[in-house]
Design a protein around this motif. Sequence first.
Motif, PDB file in Angstrom:
ATOM      1  N   ASN A  14       0.850  -1.184   0.000  1.00  5.32           N
ATOM      2  CA  ASN A  14       0.000   0.000   0.000  1.00  5.32           C
ATOM      3  C   ASN A  14       0.885   1.234   0.000  1.00  5.32           C
ATOM      4  N   ALA A  15       0.305   2.362  -0.273  1.00  2.96           N
ATOM      5  CA  ALA A  15       1.084   3.586  -0.449  1.00  2.96           C
ATOM      6  C   ALA A  15       1.693   4.102   0.855  1.00  2.96           C
ATOM      7  N   PHE A  16       1.223   3.621   1.991  1.00  3.30           N
ATOM      8  CA  PHE A  16       1.685   4.140   3.271  1.00  3.30           C
ATOM      9  C   PHE A  16       2.784   3.300   3.912  1.00  3.30           C
ATOM     10  N   LEU A  17       3.179   2.190   3.280  1.00  2.25           N
ATOM     11  CA  LEU A  17       4.221   1.343   3.851  1.00  2.25           C
ATOM     12  C   LEU A  17       5.578   2.009   3.734  1.00  2.25           C
ATOM     13  N   LEU A  18       6.370   1.866   4.773  1.00  2.00           N
ATOM     14  CA  LEU A  18       7.717   2.418   4.798  1.00  2.00           C
ATOM     15  C   LEU A  18       8.650   1.273   5.181  1.00  2.00           C
ATOM     16  N   LYS A  19       9.257   0.674   4.175  1.00  2.00           N
ATOM     17  CA  LYS A  19      10.118  -0.477   4.401  1.00  2.00           C
ATOM     18  C   LYS A  19      11.574  -0.031   4.457  1.00  2.00           C
ATOM     19  N   LYS A  20      12.318  -0.575   5.402  1.00  2.00           N
ATOM     20  CA  LYS A  20      13.742  -0.258   5.564  1.00  2.00           C
ATOM     21  C   LYS A  20      14.534  -1.553   5.609  1.00  2.00           C
ATOM     22  N   ARG A  21      15.797  -1.463   5.352  1.00  2.00           N
ATOM     23  CA  ARG A  21      16.659  -2.639   5.435  1.00  2.00           C
ATOM     24  C   ARG A  21      16.842  -3.060   6.878  1.00  2.00           C
ATOM     25  N   ASN A  22      16.983  -4.347   7.078  1.00  2.00           N
ATOM     26  CA  ASN A  22      17.249  -4.951   8.393  1.00  2.00           C
ATOM     27  C   ASN A  22      16.154  -4.702   9.421  1.00  2.00           C
ATOM     28  N   ILE A  23      14.958  -4.328   8.984  1.00  2.00           N
ATOM     29  CA  ILE A  23      13.814  -4.168   9.884  1.00  2.00           C
ATOM     30  C   ILE A  23      12.734  -5.135   9.390  1.00  2.00           C
ATOM     31  N   SER A  24      12.375  -6.077  10.254  1.00  2.00           N
ATOM     32  CA  SER A  24      11.440  -7.104   9.817  1.00  2.00           C
ATOM     33  C   SER A  24      10.012  -6.596   9.701  1.00  2.00           C
ATOM     34  N   LYS A  25       9.608  -5.672  10.566  1.00  2.00           N
ATOM     35  CA  LYS A  25       8.238  -5.157  10.573  1.00  2.00           C
ATOM     36  C   LYS A  25       8.225  -3.771   9.938  1.00  2.00           C
ATOM     37  N   PRO A  26       7.532  -3.571   8.805  1.00  3.96           N
ATOM     38  CA  PRO A  26       7.529  -2.248   8.173  1.00  3.96           C
ATOM     39  C   PRO A  26       6.700  -1.227   8.964  1.00  3.96           C
ATOM     40  N   PHE A  27       7.019   0.031   8.750  1.00  3.13           N
ATOM     41  CA  PHE A  27       6.288   1.119   9.385  1.00  3.13           C
ATOM     42  C   PHE A  27       5.162   1.581   8.466  1.00  3.13           C
ATOM     43  N   SER A  28       4.255   2.373   9.032  1.00  8.80           N
ATOM     44  CA  SER A  28       3.143   2.907   8.258  1.00  8.80           C
ATOM     45  C   SER A  28       3.101   4.421   8.449  1.00  8.80           C
ATOM     46  N   THR A  29       2.844   5.155   7.384  1.00 11.58           N
ATOM     47  CA  THR A  29       2.795   6.614   7.460  1.00 11.58           C
ATOM     48  C   THR A  29       1.371   7.158   7.389  1.00 11.58           C
ATOM     49  N   GLU A  30       0.390   6.312   7.686  1.00 19.18           N
ATOM     50  CA  GLU A  30      -1.005   6.772   7.675  1.00 19.18           C
ATOM     51  C   GLU A  30      -1.217   7.821   8.767  1.00 19.18           C
ATOM     52  N   SER A  31      -2.142   8.736   8.524  1.00 17.10           N
ATOM     53  CA  SER A  31      -2.426   9.753   9.543  1.00 17.10           C
ATOM     54  C   SER A  31      -3.266   9.182  10.687  1.00 17.10           C
ATOM     55  N   SER A  32      -4.039   8.155  10.426  1.00 18.76           N
ATOM     56  CA  SER A  32      -4.889   7.598  11.469  1.00 18.76           C
ATOM     57  C   SER A  32      -4.302   6.340  12.092  1.00 18.76           C
ATOM     58  N   ASN A  33      -3.001   6.166  11.983  1.00 23.39           N
ATOM     59  CA  ASN A  33      -2.302   5.057  12.619  1.00 23.39           C
ATOM     60  C   ASN A  33      -1.552   5.633  13.819  1.00 23.39           C
ATOM     61  N   LEU A  34      -1.972   5.248  15.021  1.00 25.22           N
ATOM     62  CA  LEU A  34      -1.447   5.878  16.236  1.00 25.22           C
ATOM     63  C   LEU A  34      -0.011   5.504  16.554  1.00 25.22           C
ATOM     64  N   THR A  35       0.412   4.306  16.215  1.00 26.86           N
ATOM     65  CA  THR A  35       1.755   3.863  16.576  1.00 26.86           C
ATOM     66  C   THR A  35       2.731   3.857  15.414  1.00 26.86           C
ATOM     67  N   ASN A  36       2.260   4.136  14.214  1.00 29.26           N
ATOM     68  CA  ASN A  36       3.067   4.096  12.988  1.00 29.26           C
ATOM     69  C   ASN A  36       3.638   2.712  12.711  1.00 29.26           C
ATOM     70  N   LEU A  37       3.039   1.673  13.261  1.00 28.71           N
ATOM     71  CA  LEU A  37       3.408   0.306  12.947  1.00 28.71           C
ATOM     72  C   LEU A  37       2.394  -0.251  11.956  1.00 28.71           C
ATOM     73  N   SER A  38       2.883  -1.005  11.002  1.00 31.64           N
ATOM     74  CA  SER A  38       1.993  -1.598  10.027  1.00 31.64           C
ATOM     75  C   SER A  38       1.416  -2.885  10.610  1.00 31.64           C
ATOM     76  N   SER A  39       0.253  -2.781  11.233  1.00 30.24           N
ATOM     77  CA  SER A  39      -0.403  -3.949  11.801  1.00 30.24           C
ATOM     78  C   SER A  39      -1.913  -3.787  11.658  1.00 30.24           C
ATOM     79  N   TYR A  40      -2.609  -4.894  11.726  1.00 30.18           N
ATOM     80  CA  TYR A  40      -4.065  -4.864  11.555  1.00 30.18           C
ATOM     81  C   TYR A  40      -4.743  -4.007  12.614  1.00 30.18           C
ATOM     82  N   ARG A  41      -4.293  -4.115  13.843  1.00 28.08           N
ATOM     83  CA  ARG A  41      -4.946  -3.422  14.954  1.00 28.08           C
ATOM     84  C   ARG A  41      -4.907  -1.900  14.802  1.00 28.08           C
ATOM     85  N   TYR A  42      -3.792  -1.364  14.357  1.00 22.83           N
ATOM     86  CA  TYR A  42      -3.626   0.083  14.300  1.00 22.83           C
ATOM     87  C   TYR A  42      -3.908   0.675  12.917  1.00 22.83           C
ATOM     88  N   SER A  43      -4.209  -0.146  11.938  1.00 26.53           N
ATOM     89  CA  SER A  43      -4.411   0.344  10.578  1.00 26.53           C
ATOM     90  C   SER A  43      -5.683   1.184  10.478  1.00 26.53           C
TER      91      SER A  43
END
Length: 138
Positions: A14-43
């Motif tokens: 999706n357009a909000f994923l922020l993938k980095k090297r050596n990080i297993s869990k990608p981040f999310s840049t959505e405005s309505s994501n409270l923790t900026n973690l890409s997970s079902y609960r916070y999406s």
Amino acid sequence: MSSHLNWMIIRNNNAFLLKKRNISKPFSTESSNLTNLSSYRYSGLVHRKTLGVVDTPDKKGFTVVYKKGKVANKPAKATIKRTMKAGARRSLWKLKNLISSTKYRRDLTKAALRRASAVLRSQKPLPAKKTRAAKKAD
């Protein structure tokens, strides 16, 4: 479609994923994501009811952005913004009551309070650094 099916479709692409090297869990840049973690609960993309805490333009307080569950398919009508500027303690108390007393995504209470506290902390001016006076040589 159900939110679980939506999540299975967009979780890796999706357009909000922020993938980095050596990080297993990608981040999310959505405005309505409270923790900026890409997970079902916070999406904020897949749920009917979402919650976001953002900074106000005048840097005094924070704005809570949430969606009405009944009109989730109409983004213009669904989004509600409430600005809280009554001071840090009162604003956090009002935010907690907004989430818990109305039973609006109770699972996000702690994350929303942490995000709001971080926003309020970022608005405080930095303390002035103390400078040492130069020692006089005899």
